[in-house]
Design an enzyme around this catalytic site. Structure first.
Site, short mmCIF file in Angstrom:
data_model
loop_
_atom_site.label_atom_id
_atom_site.label_comp_id
_atom_site.label_asym_id
_atom_site.label_seq_id
_atom_site.Cartn_x
_atom_site.Cartn_y
_atom_site.Cartn_z
N LYS A 16 1.81 -15.58 -9.91
CA LYS A 16 1.60 -14.73 -10.36
C LYS A 16 3.61 -13.28 -10.05
O LYS A 16 3.32 -12.99 -9.27
CB LYS A 16 0.54 -13.10 -10.73
CG LYS A 16 0.15 -12.37 -10.72
CD LYS A 16 -1.10 -11.77 -10.99
CE LYS A 16 -0.81 -10.25 -12.20
NZ LYS A 16 -2.03 -10.60 -11.33
N ASN B 130 1.77 -8.02 -12.92
CA ASN B 130 1.50 -7.59 -12.01
C ASN B 130 1.91 -5.54 -12.35
O ASN B 130 2.33 -5.94 -14.02
CB ASN B 130 1.93 -7.56 -10.60
CG ASN B 130 0.49 -7.61 -9.96
OD1 ASN B 130 0.04 -6.77 -10.17
ND2 ASN B 130 0.06 -8.37 -8.83
N ASN C 135 -3.29 2.21 -8.96
CA ASN C 135 -3.92 1.72 -7.39
C ASN C 135 -2.85 1.33 -6.62
O ASN C 135 -1.63 0.45 -6.84
CB ASN C 135 -5.02 0.87 -8.25
CG ASN C 135 -4.17 -1.15 -8.09
OD1 ASN C 135 -4.02 -1.53 -7.28
ND2 ASN C 135 -3.52 -1.15 -9.17
N PHE D 109 -6.15 -5.11 -1.59
CA PHE D 109 -6.21 -5.98 -1.91
C PHE D 109 -7.51 -6.35 -0.83
O PHE D 109 -8.24 -7.15 -0.14
CB PHE D 109 -5.66 -7.66 -1.05
CG PHE D 109 -4.78 -8.02 -2.10
CD1 PHE D 109 -4.44 -7.58 -2.80
CD2 PHE D 109 -2.97 -8.86 -1.11
CE1 PHE D 109 -3.25 -8.48 -3.14
CE2 PHE D 109 -2.73 -9.81 -1.94
CZ PHE D 109 -2.40 -8.85 -2.88
N SER E 204 1.93 -8.48 -5.68
CA SER E 204 0.96 -6.50 -5.83
C SER E 204 2.40 -6.18 -4.55
O SER E 204 2.47 -6.16 -4.11
CB SER E 204 -0.42 -7.45 -4.40
OG SER E 204 -0.42 -5.69 -4.56
N ASN F 32 0.70 -3.75 -3.15
CA ASN F 32 0.08 -2.64 -2.06
C ASN F 32 -0.19 -3.35 -0.91
O ASN F 32 -0.64 -3.10 -0.33
CB ASN F 32 -1.30 -2.04 -3.19
CG ASN F 32 -0.86 -1.74 -4.23
OD1 ASN F 32 -0.07 -0.77 -3.85
ND2 ASN F 32 -1.12 -2.03 -5.12
N THR F 33 0.58 -4.89 -0.80
CA THR F 33 0.85 -4.93 0.46
C THR F 33 2.49 -5.68 0.50
O THR F 33 3.28 -5.99 0.12
CB THR F 33 0.05 -6.81 -0.09
OG1 THR F 33 -1.45 -6.43 0.15
CG2 THR F 33 0.05 -7.89 1.49
#
Ligand SMILES: Cc1cc2nc3c(=O)[nH]c(=O)nc-3n(C[C@H](O)[C@H](O)[C@H](O)COP(=O)(O)O)c2cc1C
Length: 341
Positions: free
Chosen positions: A216, A245, A110, A114, A174, A176-177
């Protein structure tokens, strides 16, 4: 029943199926139906971070980013529910498609980024829920907040969610940021942890309660980096670490359809990496801080492996997508069957 539902849901695109499942779980929760339709797991009470859990198997962050189906997930038998990641302001996330199933590997990639309706909306949903169990709220930063100002976003979210959360997760992992994962290291981590610890003292005095804060982390860390993170968390008086994660590695999915999509890989291929991080953390923390394990639990025995590696609680995401609520029971039973330490 989940097998039938899964056959139908897996015919839809992953995101459509995700949205529909969330609607159904949310609606079932509001009607109080999910508990009746699902065989409940055994009660295996544990106390971690000073909180009492009915069982040690929780919902991992990212499935219910807006807290839209808290009651629904709780009724499926989770011992705790973590909602978010939520950011101060609403944001759309990355363009679609941004979630991919890799069924041959029991995996997901994925790059949601966010997508969420913002912290104020999430708190409205928390207020509307009936759930009285352990609720984690996972906080992050908006994509357009420069990473040098990331602390501001975490503090905005911390202030707002503090009176509503059983515990708060600070998501610095994450993939993805852009830049987010840099907050896991060195001076950036130290500054973030200091700011969180200082603000938490003020909030604890204001509300007369000390809400635990968990950090996390990503699985893509060397042992040395993992040890440094553990020391920094202990030094700052954090209450728990969530490992892990999703991974940037593509080991285990090379050559599969969607295997080279950008984003974070979760499910079976991340299991060993995540469990290794749990072991390294456990060695360093030596019982001084609890570990919450997530990553690749697709069978009950994997949950037991995480506990044996040193975790106190586990969380499910990808395994739940593939196996449904039966995995919660399986995981609870496998943990209950472990010899007592
Ligand atoms: C589609 C998707 C979205 C996710 N979103 C978030 C998120 O918003 N915040 C977060 O901390 N973790 C998020 N995660 C990571 C999961 O919470 C979990 O840590 C990771 O997937 C490893 O567990 P698993 O192998 O059981 O899926 C997401 C995972 C997936 C698959």
């Amino acid at each position: 029943m989940y097998n039938l539902a899964r056959q139908l849901l897996f015919k839809l695109s992953p995101e459509t199926s995700h949205d529909l499942s969330l609607d159904l779980i949310g609606a079932g929760g509001r009607l109080g139906l999910n508990g009746m339709l699902t065989k409940q797991p055994a009660r295996v009470p544990v106390t971690v971070m000073g909180l009492s859990f009915d069982n040690p198997v929780g919902l991992a962050a990212g499935l219910d980013k807006n807290g839209a189906a808290i009651d629904g997930f709780a009724q499926l038998g989770f011992g705790f529910v973590e909602i978010g990641t939520v950011t101060p302001r609403p944001q759309p996330g990355n363009p679609k498609p941004r979630i991919f199933r890799l069924p041959e590997a029991t995996a997901i990639i994925n790059r949601m980024g966010f997508n969420n309706l913002g912290v104020d909306n999430l708190l409205n949903r928390v207020r509307a829920s009936q759930y009285k169990g352990v609720l984690g709220i996972n906080i992050g930063k908006n994509v357009d907040t420069p990473v040098e100002r990331a602390v501001d976003d975490y503090l905005i979210c911390l202030d707002k969610v503090y009176p509503h959360a059983s515990y708060i997760t600070v998501n610095v992992s994450s993939p993805n940021t852009p830049g987010l994962r840099s907050l896991q290291f060195g001076e950036s981590l130290k500054q973030l942890l200091e700011a969180l610890a200082e603000r938490r003292e003020l909030l604890a005095a204001q509300y007369g309660k000390r809400v635990p804060v968990a950090i996390k982390i990503a699985p893509d860390m060397s042992d040395e980096e993992t040890v440094q993170v553990a020391q920094a968390l202990l030094g700052a008086g954090m209450d728990a670490v969530i490992a892990t994660n999703t991974t940037l590695s593509r080991e285990g999915v090379e050559g599969l359809a969607h295997g080279d999509e950008a984003g974070g890989l979760s499910g079976a291929p991340v299991r060993e990496k995540s469990t290794h991080i749990v072991k390294v953390l456990a060695g360093e923390l030596a019982g001084r801080m609890p570990i919450i394990a997530a990553g690749g639990i697709t069978e009950g025995k994997h949950a037991a492996e995480k506990i044996a590696a040193g975790a106190s609680l586990v969380q499910l995401y990808s395994g739940f997508i593939y196996k449904g609520p039966a995995l919660i029971r399986e995981a609870v039973d496998a943990i209950a069957a472990l010899p007592r330490q």
